[in-house]
Design an enzyme around this catalytic site. Structure first.
Site, mmCIF file in Angstrom:
data_model
loop_
_atom_site.group_PDB
_atom_site.id
_atom_site.type_symbol
_atom_site.label_atom_id
_atom_site.label_comp_id
_atom_site.label_asym_id
_atom_site.label_seq_id
_atom_site.Cartn_x
_atom_site.Cartn_y
_atom_site.Cartn_z
ATOM 1 C CB CYS A 254 -32.372 -75.996 -32.881
ATOM 2 S SG CYS A 254 -33.096 -76.047 -31.600
ATOM 3 C CG ASP B 69 -56.730 -63.333 -28.108
ATOM 4 O OD1 ASP B 69 -55.131 -62.879 -27.909
ATOM 5 O OD2 ASP B 69 -57.530 -62.411 -28.047
ATOM 6 C CG ASP B 70 -51.499 -62.339 -27.126
ATOM 7 O OD1 ASP B 70 -50.572 -62.123 -27.928
ATOM 8 O OD2 ASP B 70 -52.490 -60.912 -27.459
ATOM 9 C CG ASP C 191 -47.709 -60.113 -27.391
ATOM 10 O OD1 ASP C 191 -48.533 -61.075 -28.269
ATOM 11 O OD2 ASP C 191 -46.858 -60.750 -26.539
HETATM 12 CO CO CO Z 1 -48.586 -62.602 -28.165
HETATM 13 CO CO CO Z 2 -46.618 -66.775 -26.746
#
Ligand code: CO
Ligand code: CO
Length: 345
Positions: A15, A47-48, A224
């Protein structure tokens, strides 16, 4: 129902685990949509966040993230979920402007006061980021889930994408690794207080401060490190760039107790999925000790910014990070080893 442990509000072991890069790729690969002339970044480059140009000065950046509790303290969980969601905006070089919450709540298992505490944690981080909460949506759910969707703005020429490294650039990461294995150890009662606190402190830290420093330099490629781990996000960086990435394992900073958690076998399910999907990108994967693999593929929650920068600016930016209390460190460099990762250890 008041002193319930948040991390027990999950029903099955998978989960909240991401579907994983392999499955996601199967679901999304080959899917297309009409051409939108103002669309700058969409889901196809992993991409983010998405980027949509509004005019010559502004582009809108959108992202969403949510997951079940990874810590037992509701306030901290709200802080972490919010710092994590904001991070994708910072990773695009953008400034967050508004946020909305998304909630799945198990009313039959937990008191609604828990949601209040989670939202207080969320508001605490949004205040720090100078972002108003403008709304949200909640449903009753079998498991507790909380997350945030964030909109941001960036100048269309200053978008930081995740896949434009240049040969010889140095790769820097702004947070230590280890949140995945420590969170897993926490659930099994194997993590020390020191590890749990350090991991929590790292996860609630906004990437805003690192991003503010990065924006002062000529950085174009940034992402990130989250669920796909260092190697997974490193892969997205070099994929189709024609370049490779060499990671120097010994220069990676780890949260206290990370190695102990790995050695105690606290390996998140995501680590194996990340390894299956991206293992073949690592040219020397067969010679790597298990603990090295379990760290470079460890899925991070609210991890640091990973970016490439010209050698000549490394000393200066690391100095600025240090001054600002950010643990920025070199993880490796961009090489001509086309589309392949090498890990020196
Ligand atoms: Co990201
Ligand atoms: Co994200």
């Amino acid at each position: 129902m008041d002193d319930i442990k948040l991390t027990t509000l999950t029903k099955f072991s998978g989960c909240g685990a991401k579907l994983g890069p392999g499955l996601l790729d199967r679901a999304l690969c080959g899917l297309t949509q009409p051409k939108f002339p103002n669309l700058m970044v969409d889901f196809t480059t992993s991409d983010d966040a998405g980027v949509y140009k509004i005019n010559d000065e502004q582009a809108l950046v959108n992202t969403l993230d949510f997951f079940p509790p990874i810590v037992d303290d509701p306030f901290a969980f709200g802080q972490i979920a919010t710092a994590n969601a904001l991070s994708d905006i910072y990773a695009m070089g953008a400034t967050p402007i508004t946020a909305m919450s998304i909630v799945g709540f198990p009313l039959h298992k937990a008191d609604i006061s828990i949601l209040r505490k989670i939202t207080e944690g969320c508001l605490d981080k949004l205040k720090e980021a100078n972002v108003p909460l403008v709304g949200g949506h909640s449903i009753q759910d079998e498991e507790l889930k909380f997350g945030v969707s964030v909109s941001g703005l960036v100048h269309p020429d200053k978008v930081l994408v995740n896949n434009t490294p240049e040969l010889g650039e140095v790769v820097i990461l702004t947070k230590p690794l280890g949140t995945g294995t420590i969170n897993t150890a926490l659930k099994r009662g194997l993590a020390t207080e020191e590890s749990i606190n350090a991991s929590m402190e790292s996860m609630v830290k906004l990437n805003k401060y690192a991003a503010d420093i990065i924006k002062k330099y000529n950085v174009k490629c940034c992402t990130d490190v989250t669920g796909f781990g260092l190697v997974g996000h490193g892969c997205e960086m070099i994929n189709n760039s024609g370049f490779g990435l060499t990671i120097d394992f010994n220069s990676i900073q780890l949260l206290p107790g990370t190695m102990e958690c790995v050695k105690a076998g606290a390996i998140p399910g995501g680590t194996k999925k990340n390894m299956e999907f991206r293992g073949s990108f690592v040219e020397n994967i067969s010679e790597l000790p298990d603990e090295v693999k379990n760290i470079v593929f460890d899925p991070q929650t609210s991890g640091g910014l990973l970016f490439t920068i010209d050698k000549s600016n490394v000393e200066s930016i690391l100095k600025e990070f240090k001054k600002a209390g950010i643990s920025g460190y070199i993880v490796g460099k961009i090489t001509d080893n086309s589309n392949s990762i090498r890990i020196n250890y």
